[in-house]
Write a protein that holds these residues in place. Structure first.
Motif, PDB file in Angstrom:
ATOM      1  N   VAL A   1      37.368  -6.501 -28.435  1.00  0.00           N
ATOM      2  CA  VAL A   1      36.405  -7.107 -29.367  1.00  0.00           C
ATOM      3  C   VAL A   1      36.204  -6.167 -30.554  1.00  0.00           C
ATOM      4  O   VAL A   1      35.793  -5.020 -30.372  1.00  0.00           O
ATOM      5  CB  VAL A   1      35.056  -7.372 -28.661  1.00  0.00           C
ATOM      6  CG1 VAL A   1      34.049  -7.958 -29.625  1.00  0.00           C
ATOM      7  CG2 VAL A   1      35.257  -8.294 -27.475  1.00  0.00           C
TER       8      VAL A   1
ATOM      9  N   ARG B   1      34.197 -12.488 -32.574  1.00  0.00           N
ATOM     10  CA  ARG B   1      33.826 -11.651 -31.435  1.00  0.00           C
ATOM     11  C   ARG B   1      33.720 -12.493 -30.155  1.00  0.00           C
ATOM     12  O   ARG B   1      34.135 -12.065 -29.088  1.00  0.00           O
ATOM     13  CB  ARG B   1      32.518 -10.922 -31.719  1.00  0.00           C
ATOM     14  CG  ARG B   1      32.666  -9.856 -32.784  1.00  0.00           C
ATOM     15  CD  ARG B   1      31.337  -9.272 -33.227  1.00  0.00           C
ATOM     16  NE  ARG B   1      30.517  -8.828 -32.125  1.00  0.00           N
ATOM     17  CZ  ARG B   1      30.577  -7.605 -31.584  1.00  0.00           C
ATOM     18  NH1 ARG B   1      31.426  -6.732 -32.063  1.00  0.00           N
ATOM     19  NH2 ARG B   1      29.788  -7.275 -30.589  1.00  0.00           N
ATOM     20  N   TRP B   2      33.178 -13.705 -30.244  1.00  0.00           N
ATOM     21  CA  TRP B   2      33.036 -14.561 -29.071  1.00  0.00           C
ATOM     22  C   TRP B   2      34.408 -14.977 -28.552  1.00  0.00           C
ATOM     23  O   TRP B   2      34.667 -14.956 -27.344  1.00  0.00           O
ATOM     24  CB  TRP B   2      32.202 -15.787 -29.433  1.00  0.00           C
ATOM     25  CG  TRP B   2      31.994 -16.711 -28.290  1.00  0.00           C
ATOM     26  CD1 TRP B   2      31.082 -16.583 -27.287  1.00  0.00           C
ATOM     27  CD2 TRP B   2      32.726 -17.915 -28.021  1.00  0.00           C
ATOM     28  NE1 TRP B   2      31.199 -17.636 -26.415  1.00  0.00           N
ATOM     29  CE2 TRP B   2      32.193 -18.468 -26.829  1.00  0.00           C
ATOM     30  CE3 TRP B   2      33.759 -18.564 -28.665  1.00  0.00           C
ATOM     31  CZ2 TRP B   2      32.689 -19.643 -26.293  1.00  0.00           C
ATOM     32  CZ3 TRP B   2      34.247 -19.739 -28.123  1.00  0.00           C
ATOM     33  CH2 TRP B   2      33.702 -20.260 -26.952  1.00  0.00           C
ATOM     34  N   THR B   3      35.308 -15.367 -29.485  1.00  0.00           N
ATOM     35  CA  THR B   3      36.656 -15.784 -29.086  1.00  0.00           C
ATOM     36  C   THR B   3      37.413 -14.630 -28.442  1.00  0.00           C
ATOM     37  O   THR B   3      38.089 -14.815 -27.431  1.00  0.00           O
ATOM     38  CB  THR B   3      37.430 -16.306 -30.309  1.00  0.00           C
ATOM     39  OG1 THR B   3      36.673 -17.360 -30.912  1.00  0.00           O
ATOM     40  CG2 THR B   3      38.794 -16.815 -29.925  1.00  0.00           C
TER      41      THR B   3
ATOM     42  N   SER C   1      36.195 -12.115 -26.830  1.00  0.00           N
ATOM     43  CA  SER C   1      35.658 -11.831 -25.498  1.00  0.00           C
ATOM     44  C   SER C   1      36.092 -12.893 -24.488  1.00  0.00           C
ATOM     45  O   SER C   1      36.367 -12.580 -23.332  1.00  0.00           O
ATOM     46  CB  SER C   1      34.133 -11.725 -25.538  1.00  0.00           C
ATOM     47  OG  SER C   1      33.553 -12.976 -25.834  1.00  0.00           O
ATOM     48  N   LYS C   2      36.176 -14.154 -24.912  1.00  0.00           N
ATOM     49  CA  LYS C   2      36.613 -15.222 -24.012  1.00  0.00           C
ATOM     50  C   LYS C   2      38.085 -15.080 -23.653  1.00  0.00           C
ATOM     51  O   LYS C   2      38.497 -15.413 -22.540  1.00  0.00           O
ATOM     52  CB  LYS C   2      36.383 -16.603 -24.640  1.00  0.00           C
ATOM     53  CG  LYS C   2      34.937 -17.003 -24.699  1.00  0.00           C
ATOM     54  CD  LYS C   2      34.397 -17.201 -23.307  1.00  0.00           C
ATOM     55  CE  LYS C   2      32.951 -17.600 -23.363  1.00  0.00           C
ATOM     56  NZ  LYS C   2      32.355 -17.725 -22.044  1.00  0.00           N
ATOM     57  N   LEU C   3      38.902 -14.604 -24.595  1.00  0.00           N
ATOM     58  CA  LEU C   3      40.332 -14.431 -24.346  1.00  0.00           C
ATOM     59  C   LEU C   3      40.648 -13.064 -23.744  1.00  0.00           C
ATOM     60  O   LEU C   3      41.819 -12.725 -23.579  1.00  0.00           O
ATOM     61  CB  LEU C   3      41.110 -14.626 -25.652  1.00  0.00           C
ATOM     62  CG  LEU C   3      41.047 -16.021 -26.258  1.00  0.00           C
ATOM     63  CD1 LEU C   3      41.762 -16.046 -27.602  1.00  0.00           C
ATOM     64  CD2 LEU C   3      41.654 -17.038 -25.320  1.00  0.00           C
ATOM     65  N   ARG C   4      39.618 -12.307 -23.450  1.00  0.00           N
ATOM     66  CA  ARG C   4      39.743 -10.962 -22.873  1.00  0.00           C
ATOM     67  C   ARG C   4      40.604 -10.044 -23.741  1.00  0.00           C
ATOM     68  O   ARG C   4      41.455  -9.305 -23.257  1.00  0.00           O
ATOM     69  CB  ARG C   4      40.297 -11.043 -21.459  1.00  0.00           C
ATOM     70  CG  ARG C   4      39.342 -11.702 -20.510  1.00  0.00           C
ATOM     71  CD  ARG C   4      39.810 -11.556 -19.072  1.00  0.00           C
ATOM     72  NE  ARG C   4      38.796 -12.079 -18.169  1.00  0.00           N
ATOM     73  CZ  ARG C   4      38.879 -13.239 -17.539  1.00  0.00           C
ATOM     74  NH1 ARG C   4      39.929 -14.001 -17.728  1.00  0.00           N
ATOM     75  NH2 ARG C   4      37.926 -13.638 -16.734  1.00  0.00           N
TER      76      ARG C   4
END
Length: 52
Positions: free
Chosen positions: A29, A19-21, A23-26
């Motif tokens: 999620v 989920r974090w990855t 969100s960082k890569l837009r």
């Protein structure tokens, strides 16, 4: 029992990382339950293949 607990902990950690990855890569999620379910199914399938 320890194996089930470690699987649960790793599944939660994996869900957080996915989920974090995303969100960082837009990217969209995925839901936490979906990630955990897929992770547990993959681990159980790999474990089942190793029993042969």
């Amino acid at each position: 029992m320890e194996g089930i607990l470690s699987l649960a902990v790793v599944a939660l950690l994996g869900a957080f990382v996915v989920r974090w990855t995303a969100s960082k890569l837009r990217l969209p999620v995925p839901g936490r339950a979906a990630v955990i379910t897929v992770f547990v199914l993959v681990v159980l399938a790999l474990w089942g293949q190793s029993l042969d």
